[in-house]
Motif scaffolding. Sequence first.
Motif, PDB file in Angstrom:
ATOM      1  N   UNK A  93       0.826  -1.296   0.039  1.00  0.00           N
ATOM      2  CA  UNK A  93       0.042  -0.053  -0.058  1.00  0.00           C
ATOM      3  C   UNK A  93       0.955   1.284   0.006  1.00  0.00           C
ATOM      4  N   UNK A  94       2.020   1.187   0.717  1.00  0.00           N
ATOM      5  CA  UNK A  94       2.830   2.228   0.817  1.00  0.00           C
ATOM      6  C   UNK A  94       3.328   2.494  -0.697  1.00  0.00           C
ATOM      7  N   UNK A  95       3.779   1.374  -1.419  1.00  0.00           N
ATOM      8  CA  UNK A  95       4.405   1.542  -2.768  1.00  0.00           C
ATOM      9  C   UNK A  95       3.400   2.185  -3.691  1.00  0.00           C
ATOM     10  N   UNK A  96       2.227   1.727  -3.518  1.00  0.00           N
ATOM     11  CA  UNK A  96       0.988   2.538  -4.292  1.00  0.00           C
ATOM     12  C   UNK A  96       1.189   3.877  -4.047  1.00  0.00           C
ATOM     13  N   UNK A  97       1.260   4.399  -2.903  1.00  0.00           N
ATOM     14  CA  UNK A  97       1.347   5.690  -2.620  1.00  0.00           C
ATOM     15  C   UNK A  97       2.522   6.345  -3.333  1.00  0.00           C
ATOM     16  N   UNK A  98       3.576   5.915  -3.044  1.00  0.00           N
ATOM     17  CA  UNK A  98       4.746   6.341  -3.622  1.00  0.00           C
ATOM     18  C   UNK A  98       4.786   6.407  -5.026  1.00  0.00           C
ATOM     19  N   UNK A  99       4.192   5.471  -5.691  1.00  0.00           N
ATOM     20  CA  UNK A  99       3.874   5.435  -7.244  1.00  0.00           C
ATOM     21  C   UNK A  99       2.933   6.580  -7.723  1.00  0.00           C
ATOM     22  N   UNK A 100       1.895   6.766  -6.953  1.00  0.00           N
ATOM     23  CA  UNK A 100       0.999   7.683  -7.231  1.00  0.00           C
ATOM     24  C   UNK A 100       1.652   9.187  -7.204  1.00  0.00           C
ATOM     25  N   UNK A 101       2.472   9.171  -6.172  1.00  0.00           N
ATOM     26  CA  UNK A 101       3.458  10.547  -5.959  1.00  0.00           C
ATOM     27  C   UNK A 101       4.226  10.859  -7.202  1.00  0.00           C
ATOM     28  N   UNK A 102       4.925   9.730  -7.702  1.00  0.00           N
ATOM     29  CA  UNK A 102       5.862   9.723  -8.526  1.00  0.00           C
ATOM     30  C   UNK A 102       5.149  10.252  -9.994  1.00  0.00           C
ATOM     31  N   UNK A 103       3.829   9.376 -10.194  1.00  0.00           N
ATOM     32  CA  UNK A 103       3.237   9.881 -11.430  1.00  0.00           C
ATOM     33  C   UNK A 103       2.466  11.256 -11.514  1.00  0.00           C
ATOM     34  N   UNK A 104       2.410  11.990 -10.471  1.00  0.00           N
ATOM     35  CA  UNK A 104       2.008  13.114 -10.188  1.00  0.00           C
ATOM     36  C   UNK A 104       2.914  14.242 -10.400  1.00  0.00           C
ATOM     37  N   UNK A 105       3.960  13.926 -10.607  1.00  0.00           N
ATOM     38  CA  UNK A 105       5.257  14.710 -10.811  1.00  0.00           C
ATOM     39  C   UNK A 105       5.049  15.390 -12.400  1.00  0.00           C
ATOM     40  N   UNK A 106       5.457  16.570 -12.511  1.00  0.00           N
ATOM     41  CA  UNK A 106       5.393  17.261 -13.695  1.00  0.00           C
ATOM     42  C   UNK A 106       6.789  16.897 -14.498  1.00  0.00           C
ATOM     43  N   UNK A 107       6.664  16.921 -15.635  1.00  0.00           N
ATOM     44  CA  UNK A 107       8.035  16.780 -16.527  1.00  0.00           C
ATOM     45  C   UNK A 107       8.727  15.039 -16.359  1.00  0.00           C
ATOM     46  N   UNK A 108       7.809  14.248 -16.254  1.00  0.00           N
ATOM     47  CA  UNK A 108       8.118  12.794 -16.093  1.00  0.00           C
ATOM     48  C   UNK A 108       8.481  12.384 -17.161  1.00  0.00           C
ATOM     49  N   UNK A 109       9.511  11.692 -17.405  1.00  0.00           N
ATOM     50  CA  UNK A 109       9.880  11.294 -18.834  1.00  0.00           C
ATOM     51  C   UNK A 109       8.833  10.102 -19.326  1.00  0.00           C
ATOM     52  N   UNK A 110       8.397  10.003 -20.496  1.00  0.00           N
ATOM     53  CA  UNK A 110       7.181   9.080 -20.752  1.00  0.00           C
ATOM     54  C   UNK A 110       7.466   7.562 -20.771  1.00  0.00           C
ATOM     55  N   UNK A 111       8.662   7.338 -20.641  1.00  0.00           N
ATOM     56  CA  UNK A 111       9.130   5.788 -20.634  1.00  0.00           C
ATOM     57  C   UNK A 111       8.848   5.750 -19.094  1.00  0.00           C
ATOM     58  N   UNK A 112       9.514   6.255 -18.247  1.00  0.00           N
ATOM     59  CA  UNK A 112       9.305   6.256 -16.916  1.00  0.00           C
ATOM     60  C   UNK A 112       7.669   6.265 -16.427  1.00  0.00           C
ATOM     61  N   UNK A 113       7.007   7.227 -17.018  1.00  0.00           N
ATOM     62  CA  UNK A 113       5.726   7.230 -16.696  1.00  0.00           C
ATOM     63  C   UNK A 113       4.817   5.958 -16.949  1.00  0.00           C
ATOM     64  N   UNK A 114       5.195   5.353 -18.321  1.00  0.00           N
ATOM     65  CA  UNK A 114       4.403   4.003 -18.592  1.00  0.00           C
ATOM     66  C   UNK A 114       4.846   3.065 -17.558  1.00  0.00           C
ATOM     67  N   UNK A 115       6.272   2.747 -17.365  1.00  0.00           N
ATOM     68  CA  UNK A 115       6.627   1.747 -16.284  1.00  0.00           C
ATOM     69  C   UNK A 115       6.090   1.837 -14.887  1.00  0.00           C
TER      70      UNK A 115
END
Length: 195
Positions: A93-115
């Motif tokens: 569950x904490x991993x999901x929170x971390x992933x969501x925070x990372x996905x909400x970052x602006x300027x995220x590389x499209x490859x990283x976003x897909x991963x």
Amino acid sequence: MKSIFLLLPLTFFLALHPNLAVAVEFDASDTVTATANGAYAPADATSLIVKACEHSVDKELCHRTLETHPNGNHADLTSLATIALKHAVENASNALIRINKLLNETGLDPVVDQCLQDCLEHYLDAVDQLDGSIAALASKAHHDVKTWVKAAIADADSCDAAFHEQGSETLVLAHTNRVFRKLCNNVLAITNQLG
């Protein structure tokens, strides 16, 4: 004379609360541990944790997970497996929170976003599988527990694979995935002893 006045309130307090005073007699080879209610129990209470973690890949993490839980030192093997499972669910569950925070970052590389999107799906599946494992453990369906925990481990592996396949740096979730796998392997080590 001054020390008597210091001991007087303590003596009075202990006289009013006899359950707080526990006499423990042991020699140098005996060990006692405090239980959640403040009483003392022989070290045999923790020997089940040692047994439960005996076949774990990361014995230190297994011991720490079980010993720090309020009920860990006086739980049976099934309860220890449940504690380990719930800890793995919390980690996912904490991993999901971390992933969501990372996905909400602006300027995220499209490859990283897909991963990260892939990892989000994998961890959602992992949480569902571990939740199902808790129910299966309660009904003594140990084979189902093992199957679903292994599937949760495969989800963490798939998260890593998503980054590898894209040639992206896996450091984003590498540590998260590694700890999650260890927690799940602890569950398997304990559940294998149940049957």
